[in-house]
Write a protein that holds these residues in place. Structure first.
Motif, PDB file in Angstrom:
ATOM      1  N   TRP A 281     -22.552  38.925  44.015  1.00  0.00           N
ATOM      2  CA  TRP A 281     -21.108  39.138  44.102  1.00  0.00           C
ATOM      3  C   TRP A 281     -20.611  40.043  42.975  1.00  0.00           C
ATOM      4  CZ3 TRP A 281     -16.844  37.701  40.983  1.00  0.00           C
ATOM      5  CH2 TRP A 281     -15.594  37.850  41.595  1.00  0.00           C
ATOM      6  N   SER A 282     -19.768  41.011  43.350  1.00  0.00           N
ATOM      7  CA  SER A 282     -19.057  41.929  42.456  1.00  0.00           C
ATOM      8  C   SER A 282     -19.942  43.026  41.868  1.00  0.00           C
ATOM      9  CB  SER A 282     -18.351  41.186  41.313  1.00  0.00           C
ATOM     10  OG  SER A 282     -19.235  40.839  40.269  1.00  0.00           O
ATOM     11  N   MET A 283     -21.240  42.996  42.113  1.00  0.00           N
ATOM     12  CA  MET A 283     -22.149  43.983  41.533  1.00  0.00           C
ATOM     13  C   MET A 283     -22.487  45.085  42.538  1.00  0.00           C
ATOM     14  SD  MET A 283     -22.558  43.010  38.442  1.00  0.00           S
ATOM     15  CE  MET A 283     -21.926  41.580  37.558  1.00  0.00           C
TER      16      MET A 283
ATOM     17  N   PRO B 287     -21.025  46.351  51.611  1.00  0.00           N
ATOM     18  CA  PRO B 287     -19.743  47.018  51.905  1.00  0.00           C
ATOM     19  C   PRO B 287     -18.703  46.766  50.817  1.00  0.00           C
ATOM     20  CG  PRO B 287     -20.612  45.989  53.884  1.00  0.00           C
ATOM     21  CD  PRO B 287     -21.507  45.553  52.749  1.00  0.00           C
ATOM     22  N   GLY B 288     -18.064  47.857  50.388  1.00  0.00           N
ATOM     23  CA  GLY B 288     -17.045  47.757  49.358  1.00  0.00           C
ATOM     24  C   GLY B 288     -17.583  47.662  47.949  1.00  0.00           C
TER      25      GLY B 288
ATOM     26  N   HIS C 114     -14.587  48.599  54.783  1.00  0.00           N
ATOM     27  CA  HIS C 114     -13.852  48.542  56.038  1.00  0.00           C
ATOM     28  C   HIS C 114     -13.488  47.082  56.300  1.00  0.00           C
ATOM     29  CE1 HIS C 114     -15.002  52.686  56.892  1.00  0.00           C
ATOM     30  NE2 HIS C 114     -16.249  52.357  56.620  1.00  0.00           N
ATOM     31  N   SER C 115     -12.350  46.854  56.852  1.00  0.00           N
ATOM     32  CA  SER C 115     -11.899  45.501  57.120  1.00  0.00           C
ATOM     33  C   SER C 115     -12.941  44.734  57.925  1.00  0.00           C
ATOM     34  CB  SER C 115     -10.578  45.539  57.896  1.00  0.00           C
ATOM     35  OG  SER C 115     -10.118  44.238  58.165  1.00  0.00           O
TER      36      SER C 115
ATOM     37  N   PRO D 257     -11.096  45.318  46.033  1.00  0.00           N
ATOM     38  CA  PRO D 257     -10.496  43.977  45.920  1.00  0.00           C
ATOM     39  C   PRO D 257     -10.702  43.112  47.161  1.00  0.00           C
ATOM     40  CG  PRO D 257      -8.997  45.624  45.041  1.00  0.00           C
ATOM     41  CD  PRO D 257     -10.139  46.374  45.673  1.00  0.00           C
ATOM     42  N   GLU D 258     -10.597  43.697  48.336  1.00  0.00           N
ATOM     43  CA  GLU D 258     -10.792  42.916  49.562  1.00  0.00           C
ATOM     44  C   GLU D 258     -12.255  42.509  49.717  1.00  0.00           C
ATOM     45  OE1 GLU D 258      -9.225  44.839  53.014  1.00  0.00           O
ATOM     46  OE2 GLU D 258      -7.263  45.201  52.095  1.00  0.00           O
ATOM     47  N   ALA D 259     -13.166  43.357  49.244  1.00  0.00           N
ATOM     48  CA  ALA D 259     -14.584  43.014  49.303  1.00  0.00           C
ATOM     49  C   ALA D 259     -14.898  41.849  48.362  1.00  0.00           C
ATOM     50  CB  ALA D 259     -15.432  44.226  48.940  1.00  0.00           C
ATOM     51  N   LEU D 260     -14.266  41.841  47.195  1.00  0.00           N
ATOM     52  CA  LEU D 260     -14.450  40.736  46.259  1.00  0.00           C
ATOM     53  C   LEU D 260     -13.969  39.425  46.865  1.00  0.00           C
ATOM     54  CD1 LEU D 260     -13.296  42.448  42.935  1.00  0.00           C
ATOM     55  CD2 LEU D 260     -15.636  41.797  43.549  1.00  0.00           C
ATOM     56  N   GLN D 261     -12.807  39.453  47.498  1.00  0.00           N
ATOM     57  CA  GLN D 261     -12.275  38.242  48.114  1.00  0.00           C
ATOM     58  C   GLN D 261     -13.163  37.785  49.267  1.00  0.00           C
ATOM     59  OE1 GLN D 261      -9.459  36.351  47.033  1.00  0.00           O
ATOM     60  NE2 GLN D 261     -10.662  34.994  48.331  1.00  0.00           N
TER      61      GLN D 261
END
Length: 252
Positions: free
Chosen positions: A18-20, A44-45, A52-53, A170-174
């Motif tokens: 996560w986050s990396m 992704p992200g 992408h959503s 930010p959306e990928a992190l969430q």
């Protein structure tokens, strides 16, 4: 989805946490590339992969990976990446020869019947902080991954550099936190027929070493390698030792 290839030999698909992004593997990747063809994925992200959503919705993500990686390969994932590699092996068993989980838990947060995980209340507070202060939350996460481990200063520095280098969307992190909170892959692990290796840091603050006693109840044949003095990122603090365990498992 950006996937960097390096090395030569049997194919090994590698998923970060996560986050990396895939750059976090560099110390270990340089060693493994001497024996394997690495496929280093940016989720992704993250890193060089666009967002992408719904790209991290589990069915969409597994389908993307299925289309982009070799037909048959070994798979390795760290933390969230380990969960995703496990999910892929469960969904496409013929595509995964051997599976390596580094500091990964089939169920990341605790439940009444799963105490060897991150406390659910602590996770909820951490996740809630992301919406109010992304920068501070990422900084805290870097500290958690190295806390209590030998060589923590060096680990923190590398993780901080990787996080700052290419900050995830930010959306990928969430979406990643949602996966960590909701994925329960205990049944998937118990039903896998492939050989599975779990590499764990004995001082990990996120995936407790006590998990080593619970995993064999799900898969009795699991290979568990404990890294003394290591935290949540043993492949950074002790890359050569991790590589020795990995190569020994894959070449067996």
């Amino acid at each position: 989805m950006f996937i960097r290839q390096m090395g030569q030999g049997p194919d090994l698909v590698i998923l970060h946490g996560w986050s990396m992004h895939s750059g976090v593997w560099q110390p270990l990747a340089e060693i493994l590339a001497e024996q394997f063809t690495l496929h280093l994925v940016d989720l992704p992200g993250h890193g060089k992969s666009a967002w992408h959503s719904d790209a991290l919705q589990i069915d969409n993500l597994l389908q993307q990976l299925e289309q982009r990686v070799p037909a048959t390969a070994h798979w390795m994932g760290w933390s969230l990446g380990g969960q995703l590699a496990l999910a892929f092996a469960s969904r496409y068993p013929g595509r995964v020869s051997k599976l390596i989980l580094i500091a990964a838990n089939p169920k990341f947060v605790t439940a009444e019947d799963w105490p060897d995980a991150m406390d659910e209340a602590v996770f909820t507070v951490f996740a809630g902080q992301l919406s109010t202060s992304q920068r501070e939350t990422l900084k805290r996460f870097v500290m958690l991954q190295a806390r209590g481990a030998e060589g923590s200063r060096e680990t923190i520095q590398l993780l901080a550099e990787q996080t700052a280098d290419q900050v995830a969307h930010p959306e990928a992190l969430q979406a990643g936190l949602n996966l960590l909170e909701t994925l329960d892959l205990r049944s998937a692990l118990s039903q896998l027929e492939q050989p599975v290796q779990c590499i764990m840091g004995e001082r990990d603050q996120l995936v407790p070493i006590s998990l080593a006693e619970s995993l064999p109840t799900l898969k009795p044949q699991v290979v568990i390698d404990r890294i003394a003095g290591a935290g949540h990122a043993p492949f950074i603090s002790q890359p050569q030792l991790c590589a020795n365990h990995i190569c020994g498992f894959l070449n067996d």
